[in-house]
Scaffold this active site. Sequence first.
Site, PDB file in Angstrom:
ATOM      1  N   VAL A  23     -15.431   4.416  12.617  1.00  0.00           N
ATOM      2  CA  VAL A  23     -14.387   4.241  13.646  1.00  0.00           C
ATOM      3  C   VAL A  23     -14.519   5.355  14.693  1.00  0.00           C
ATOM      4  CG1 VAL A  23     -11.888   4.467  14.050  1.00  0.00           C
ATOM      5  CG2 VAL A  23     -12.724   2.972  12.206  1.00  0.00           C
ATOM      6  N   ARG A  25     -17.057   7.518  15.415  1.00  0.00           N
ATOM      7  CA  ARG A  25     -18.299   7.600  16.217  1.00  0.00           C
ATOM      8  C   ARG A  25     -18.417   6.414  17.162  1.00  0.00           C
ATOM      9  NH1 ARG A  25     -22.622  10.751  12.310  1.00  0.00           N
ATOM     10  NH2 ARG A  25     -21.463  12.692  12.434  1.00  0.00           N
ATOM     11  N   ARG A  72       1.633   7.721  -0.437  1.00  0.00           N
ATOM     12  CA  ARG A  72       2.562   6.596  -0.401  1.00  0.00           C
ATOM     13  C   ARG A  72       3.819   7.144   0.274  1.00  0.00           C
ATOM     14  NH1 ARG A  72      -0.616   4.747  -5.002  1.00  0.00           N
ATOM     15  NH2 ARG A  72      -1.358   2.735  -4.294  1.00  0.00           N
ATOM     16  N   CYS A  73       4.406   6.381   1.156  1.00  0.00           N
ATOM     17  CA  CYS A  73       5.496   6.916   1.972  1.00  0.00           C
ATOM     18  C   CYS A  73       6.689   5.962   1.971  1.00  0.00           C
ATOM     19  CB  CYS A  73       4.990   7.156   3.398  1.00  0.00           C
ATOM     20  SG  CYS A  73       6.261   7.762   4.515  1.00  0.00           S
ATOM     21  N   ASP A 127      -9.255  -2.788  -5.576  1.00  0.00           N
ATOM     22  CA  ASP A 127      -8.751  -3.942  -6.333  1.00  0.00           C
ATOM     23  C   ASP A 127      -9.303  -5.301  -5.894  1.00  0.00           C
ATOM     24  OD1 ASP A 127      -7.194  -2.169  -7.755  1.00  0.00           O
ATOM     25  OD2 ASP A 127      -5.434  -2.436  -6.475  1.00  0.00           O
ATOM     26  N   MET A 169      -8.653  -1.468 -13.809  1.00  0.00           N
ATOM     27  CA  MET A 169      -7.615  -1.547 -12.770  1.00  0.00           C
ATOM     28  C   MET A 169      -7.632  -2.905 -12.070  1.00  0.00           C
ATOM     29  SD  MET A 169      -7.499   2.198 -11.059  1.00  0.00           S
ATOM     30  CE  MET A 169      -6.527   3.507 -11.789  1.00  0.00           C
ATOM     31  N   ARG A 171      -4.395  -4.042 -10.465  1.00  0.00           N
ATOM     32  CA  ARG A 171      -2.994  -4.460 -10.285  1.00  0.00           C
ATOM     33  C   ARG A 171      -2.840  -5.939 -10.661  1.00  0.00           C
ATOM     34  NH1 ARG A 171      -0.468  -1.180  -5.232  1.00  0.00           N
ATOM     35  NH2 ARG A 171      -2.013  -2.242  -3.983  1.00  0.00           N
ATOM     36  N   GLY A 185     -21.823  -8.278 -19.179  1.00  0.00           N
ATOM     37  CA  GLY A 185     -21.988  -9.223 -20.280  1.00  0.00           C
ATOM     38  C   GLY A 185     -20.871  -9.106 -21.309  1.00  0.00           C
ATOM     39  N   GLU A 187     -17.786 -10.014 -23.707  1.00  0.00           N
ATOM     40  CA  GLU A 187     -17.556 -11.228 -24.507  1.00  0.00           C
ATOM     41  C   GLU A 187     -16.310 -11.981 -24.030  1.00  0.00           C
ATOM     42  OE1 GLU A 187     -19.131  -8.572 -25.842  1.00  0.00           O
ATOM     43  OE2 GLU A 187     -20.866  -9.852 -26.181  1.00  0.00           O
TER      44      GLU A 187
HETATM   45  P1  ADP Z   1      -1.803   0.118  -0.943  1.00  0.00           P
HETATM   46  O1  ADP Z   1      -1.932   0.212   0.536  1.00  0.00           O
HETATM   47  O2  ADP Z   1      -2.934   0.769  -1.666  1.00  0.00           O
HETATM   48  O3  ADP Z   1      -1.536  -1.309  -1.395  1.00  0.00           O
HETATM   49  P2  ADP Z   1       1.026   0.726  -1.304  1.00  0.00           P
HETATM   50  O4  ADP Z   1       1.397  -0.675  -1.643  1.00  0.00           O
HETATM   51  O5  ADP Z   1       1.666   1.804  -2.097  1.00  0.00           O
HETATM   52  O6  ADP Z   1      -0.540   0.997  -1.392  1.00  0.00           O
HETATM   53  O7  ADP Z   1       1.373   0.948   0.236  1.00  0.00           O
HETATM   54  C1  ADP Z   1       1.083   2.176   0.878  1.00  0.00           C
HETATM   55  C2  ADP Z   1       2.177   2.522   1.862  1.00  0.00           C
HETATM   56  O8  ADP Z   1       2.270   1.496   2.857  1.00  0.00           O
HETATM   57  C3  ADP Z   1       3.588   2.603   1.278  1.00  0.00           C
HETATM   58  O9  ADP Z   1       3.891   3.846   0.695  1.00  0.00           O
HETATM   59  C4  ADP Z   1       4.450   2.365   2.513  1.00  0.00           C
HETATM   60  O10 ADP Z   1       4.576   3.541   3.295  1.00  0.00           O
HETATM   61  C5  ADP Z   1       3.617   1.355   3.291  1.00  0.00           C
HETATM   62  N1  ADP Z   1       4.097  -0.021   3.015  1.00  0.00           N
HETATM   63  C6  ADP Z   1       3.861  -0.780   1.923  1.00  0.00           C
HETATM   64  N2  ADP Z   1       4.475  -1.976   2.005  1.00  0.00           N
HETATM   65  C7  ADP Z   1       5.136  -1.971   3.190  1.00  0.00           C
HETATM   66  C8  ADP Z   1       5.987  -2.906   3.879  1.00  0.00           C
HETATM   67  N3  ADP Z   1       6.255  -4.113   3.377  1.00  0.00           N
HETATM   68  N4  ADP Z   1       6.499  -2.535   5.085  1.00  0.00           N
HETATM   69  C9  ADP Z   1       6.227  -1.323   5.613  1.00  0.00           C
HETATM   70  N5  ADP Z   1       5.430  -0.417   5.014  1.00  0.00           N
HETATM   71  C10 ADP Z   1       4.904  -0.713   3.831  1.00  0.00           C
END
Ligand code: ADP
Length: 319
Positions: A23, A25, A72-73, A127, A169, A171, A185, A187
């Site tokens: 992105v 470069r 994660r936010c 995933d 993993m 999910r 391979g 089972e």
């Molecule tokens: P991934 O991106 O690996 O699937 P997450 O599902 O935890 O991981 O999402 C990462 C971040 O993206 C969250 O912590 C949040 O800040 C933001 N996010 C996830 N879902 C939503 C949503 N429906 N609306 C807004 N932001 C979201």
Amino acid sequence: MKTIGVLTSGGDAPGMNAAIRAVVRSANYHGIEVYGIKRGFRGLLEKNYEVLDSRSVSDILQKGGTFLKTARCPEFNTPEGVIKARDIINDLGLDALVVIGGDGSIRGGAELAKQGIKVIALPGSIDNDMGYTDYTIGFDTAITTVMHAVSNLRDTSSSHGRVFVVQVMGRECGDIALHAGIICGAEEVIVPEVPFDLKELSANMKRSMARGKDHYIILLAEGAADPFEFTEELKELSGLNTRLNIIGYLQRGGSPSSFDRMLATRMGVYAIDLLMEGVENVAVGIKGNDIVHEELYKAVEVRDSLDRDLYEIAKILAV
Ligand code: ADP
């Protein structure tokens, strides 16, 4: 298009660095300045960023994780959080935002797009759980890691005549288990998308061992069952020495495979090409060997994309 932002969000995945590099470069090549936003949407809300140039992304192509860091936010995942992020993007003078992350992060990108921000998303996740693309960045490396782990386990499985349940993993998606199951391979492959019957499984185990198989590997996708209960019940039903191995976060790290480096690089360059062409609010994917794009809101639709033909192949070849 003068200035754009790039961030990585959600679970880290091998190849994210290769995508950032491409992105940056490619954008610089077209005279676009790039702000690297740290720790995903959290860093965006904290205005935590640095200007990236070609040198800033030297020597990261081959590294796992993400040098921009990720997070994660929860705060961003609210209507107020999205508005705040939109205002910050506008204050910083960003003409577009490239979001590299899993389906949650792409959902976040879609929310920003609804607020008028130009967004291009790249699927960064081990995933492979996004139906609009054949592969996500990091998946190939993860199944290669599982392949090496299972090769080691198979030695012990054969030597002791033990059954190994290997939890991987993914999910709610069975792709890691299915693809790794085929290349190892295994089972049995147990995925969330297909119901299973423990009695039938234990009967298969007993029949195979009685027929002279000296190893038995069951790949269990994390979304399919509780691994401890699953293993305990199989052990009781079959009477066979059955052990559980959880590979866990080993699957998330490591130097990206050649496939992931190529995929991430092509996707990163494509993202900038799209912005140069005036295309926005799409997620980049791969179909066959073609890099493609899909509307953001469609890309985040939850879809069961497990390849049933591949699942049948796994069953046929496991006898
Ligand atoms: P991934 O991106 O690996 O699937 P997450 O599902 O935890 O991981 O999402 C990462 C971040 O993206 C969250 O912590 C949040 O800040 C933001 N996010 C996830 N879902 C939503 C949503 N429906 N609306 C807004 N932001 C979201």
